[in-house]
Design a protein around this motif. Structure first.
Motif, short mmCIF file in Angstrom:
data_model
loop_
_atom_site.label_atom_id
_atom_site.label_comp_id
_atom_site.label_asym_id
_atom_site.label_seq_id
_atom_site.Cartn_x
_atom_site.Cartn_y
_atom_site.Cartn_z
N ILE A 180 0.83 -1.21 0.00
CA ILE A 180 0.00 0.00 0.00
C ILE A 180 0.87 1.25 0.00
CG2 ILE A 180 -1.66 1.32 1.38
CD1 ILE A 180 -2.86 -1.42 2.21
N GLY A 181 1.91 1.27 0.83
CA GLY A 181 2.80 2.43 0.90
C GLY A 181 3.52 2.68 -0.41
N VAL B 250 8.55 -2.74 -6.25
CA VAL B 250 8.65 -3.08 -4.82
C VAL B 250 7.27 -3.47 -4.29
CG1 VAL B 250 9.06 -2.08 -2.54
CG2 VAL B 250 10.72 -1.74 -4.36
N GLY B 251 6.24 -2.74 -4.69
CA GLY B 251 4.89 -3.09 -4.28
C GLY B 251 4.46 -4.46 -4.79
N LEU B 252 4.82 -4.78 -6.03
CA LEU B 252 4.47 -6.09 -6.58
C LEU B 252 5.23 -7.22 -5.91
CD1 LEU B 252 4.16 -5.26 -10.38
CD2 LEU B 252 2.33 -5.69 -8.73
N ILE B 253 6.48 -6.98 -5.54
CA ILE B 253 7.23 -8.00 -4.80
C ILE B 253 6.55 -8.27 -3.46
CG2 ILE B 253 9.39 -8.49 -3.60
CD1 ILE B 253 10.84 -7.01 -5.87
N LEU C 227 1.49 -12.07 -0.23
CA LEU C 227 0.06 -12.29 0.00
C LEU C 227 -0.50 -13.34 -0.95
CD1 LEU C 227 -1.01 -8.57 0.44
CD2 LEU C 227 -0.69 -10.28 2.23
N LEU C 228 -0.10 -13.26 -2.21
CA LEU C 228 -0.57 -14.25 -3.18
C LEU C 228 -0.08 -15.65 -2.82
CD1 LEU C 228 -0.02 -12.31 -6.52
CD2 LEU C 228 -2.17 -12.70 -5.31
N THR D 229 14.20 -5.20 -10.46
CA THR D 229 14.15 -3.96 -9.69
C THR D 229 15.53 -3.34 -9.54
OG1 THR D 229 12.25 -4.82 -8.46
CG2 THR D 229 13.41 -2.96 -7.48
N ALA D 230 16.54 -4.17 -9.30
CA ALA D 230 17.91 -3.66 -9.20
C ALA D 230 18.37 -3.05 -10.53
CB ALA D 230 18.86 -4.77 -8.77
#
Length: 131
Positions: A28-29, A81-84, A89-90, A113-114
């Motif tokens: 969320i953040g 980062v949000g998807l990671i 949760l998934l 991401t890197a």
């Protein structure tokens, strides 16, 4: 089919509650920050090294404002980062026993991401040097 086997098949992979709460907060953040960065279309970074330098120095060399492509790369990193975080949760709610898939997926996403962070850093330095 035994009760123990049925119980195991009903639940799949397990991620502890504390990790799920942390992952949800990070997701969320990161998405809110990504949305804010994309809407503002600029990022301001201020160099803060000490009180005396800020009080007695009138130059603005310690402030960098980025526009354009660096903002896109910052947005992309935050979304990744949000998807990671979302994969935790998934992984918990997926009823199949495929924990290795999610571990590999996170490793690949971390590598991407890197790479995006590296490209974004180079893009930001090019924008700073071109001024």
């Amino acid at each position: 089919m035994s009760d123990a086997k049925r119980f195991r098949e009903d639940f799949g992979n397990r991620v502890p509650m504390s990790e799920r709460v942390l992952a949800a907060g990070i997701f969320i953040g990161a998405i809110i920050l990504a949305y804010d960065v994309l809407l503002s279309d600029r990022a301001t970074f201020i160099e803060r090294r000490g009180i005396l330098r800020r009080l007695f120095s009138s130059d603005s060399r310690g402030v960098v404002v980025l526009h354009g492509w660096p903002i896109f790369w910052i947005f992309l990193v935050l979304v990744l980062v949000g998807l990671i975080a979302l994969t935790f949760l998934l992984d918990h709610y997926d009823r199949r026993f495929n924990e290795r898939f999610y571990v590999r997926l996170r490793r690949v996403m971390l590598g991407v991401t890197a790479a995006v962070m590296l490209i974004g850093t180079v893009s930001a330095y090019f924008e700073i040097w071109s001024r």
